[in-house]
Design an enzyme around this catalytic site. Structure first.
Site, mmCIF file in Angstrom:
data_model
loop_
_atom_site.group_PDB
_atom_site.id
_atom_site.type_symbol
_atom_site.label_atom_id
_atom_site.label_comp_id
_atom_site.label_asym_id
_atom_site.label_seq_id
_atom_site.Cartn_x
_atom_site.Cartn_y
_atom_site.Cartn_z
ATOM 1 N N HIS A 127 5.282 -4.982 -9.761
ATOM 2 C CA HIS A 127 4.885 -4.302 -8.516
ATOM 3 C C HIS A 127 6.011 -4.342 -7.485
ATOM 4 C CE1 HIS A 127 0.756 -3.006 -8.858
ATOM 5 N NE2 HIS A 127 0.374 -4.167 -9.361
ATOM 6 N N HIS B 52 3.425 -8.928 -14.362
ATOM 7 C CA HIS B 52 2.706 -7.785 -13.778
ATOM 8 C C HIS B 52 2.982 -7.692 -12.274
ATOM 9 C CE1 HIS B 52 -1.057 -5.187 -13.462
ATOM 10 N NE2 HIS B 52 -0.874 -5.546 -12.206
ATOM 11 N N GLU B 53 2.895 -8.838 -11.590
ATOM 12 C CA GLU B 53 3.085 -8.835 -10.125
ATOM 13 C C GLU B 53 4.543 -8.572 -9.745
ATOM 14 O OE1 GLU B 53 0.533 -8.464 -8.380
ATOM 15 O OE2 GLU B 53 -0.888 -9.069 -9.924
ATOM 16 N N CYS C 32 -5.579 -3.484 -12.714
ATOM 17 C CA CYS C 32 -4.818 -3.545 -11.477
ATOM 18 C C CYS C 32 -5.695 -3.110 -10.313
ATOM 19 C CB CYS C 32 -3.600 -2.627 -11.591
ATOM 20 S SG CYS C 32 -2.536 -2.642 -10.149
ATOM 21 N N LEU C 33 -5.634 -3.869 -9.232
ATOM 22 C CA LEU C 33 -6.432 -3.532 -8.048
ATOM 23 C C LEU C 33 -6.004 -2.191 -7.443
ATOM 24 C CD1 LEU C 33 -6.657 -7.066 -6.398
ATOM 25 C CD2 LEU C 33 -8.392 -5.887 -7.760
ATOM 26 N N GLY D 83 -4.361 -11.416 -9.138
ATOM 27 C CA GLY D 83 -2.999 -11.333 -8.620
ATOM 28 C C GLY D 83 -2.889 -10.193 -7.632
ATOM 29 N N GLN E 193 1.060 -3.776 -2.670
ATOM 30 C CA GLN E 193 -0.303 -3.290 -2.880
ATOM 31 C C GLN E 193 -1.121 -3.275 -1.584
ATOM 32 O OE1 GLN E 193 -0.884 -6.011 -6.462
ATOM 33 N NE2 GLN E 193 -2.245 -4.296 -6.909
#
Length: 171
Positions: free
Chosen positions: A140, A136-137, A94-95, A46, A51
């Site tokens: 963000h 989660h996304e 997480c990236l 994701g 991000q």
């Protein structure tokens, strides 16, 4: 398709609320394609526009494994309409917080409203990993990171580690 740079903590952009998208156009679709390419390249499941340094309400997701057919999902202006009462624990990463994972408990079922790639309003009920992923996304987009669900001590240790790394890179 271009691979976009992914920003990491403690970048302040990750803590800002993303603005709504007014229309689905060619530029937005190109951004979504580049975000998918970036996500697959990372590799991740994701990615939210903040991000990659863009404060707009756009997310891309695909929890399929390497051997499975890809199932990319693009959501513009996603909104959680309903959360199930049953909870699910998942080891999240997480990236934007590389090499850090933690078990996070979230509702196992989530109903989401969003605009699709064609500019049409949609509603979808997501379960399991998809439910965890969309929450989660969307977090963000609201400046919330999965580490915010940890104890203050654990969160502060993670942020301090990344702040030190950034300082060392700057020297």
């Amino acid at each position: 398709m271009a691979i976009l740079p992914i920003i990491t903590i403690p970048d302040p952009l990750l803590r800002k609320k993303a603005a709504p998208i007014e229309r689905v156009d060619a530029a937005l679709l190109k951004l979504a394609e580049n975000m998918l390419a970036t996500m697959y390249d990372a590799p991740g499941i994701g990615l939210a526009a903040p991000q990659v340094g863009i404060l707009r309400r756009l997310i891309v997701m695909d929890p399929s494994r390497d051997e499975e057919a890809k199932q990319p999902l693009v959501m513009v202006n996603p909104v959680i309409l309903e959360r199930g009462s049953e909870m699910r624990t998942h080891e999240e990463g997480c990236l934007s917080i590389p090499d850090v994972t933690a078990e996070i408990e979230r509702p196992a079922l989530t109903r989401v409203g969003f605009i699709d790639r064609e500019g049409k309003s949609q509603e979808q009920t997501l379960e399991g990993i998809w439910s965890t992923l969309v929450q989660h996304e969307i977090d963000h987009l609201n400046g919330v990171l999965f580490i915010d669900y940890l104890s203050r001590l654990k969160r502060d240790m993670i942020v301090k580690k990344f702040t030190k790394q950034k300082r060392a890179e700057a020297l």
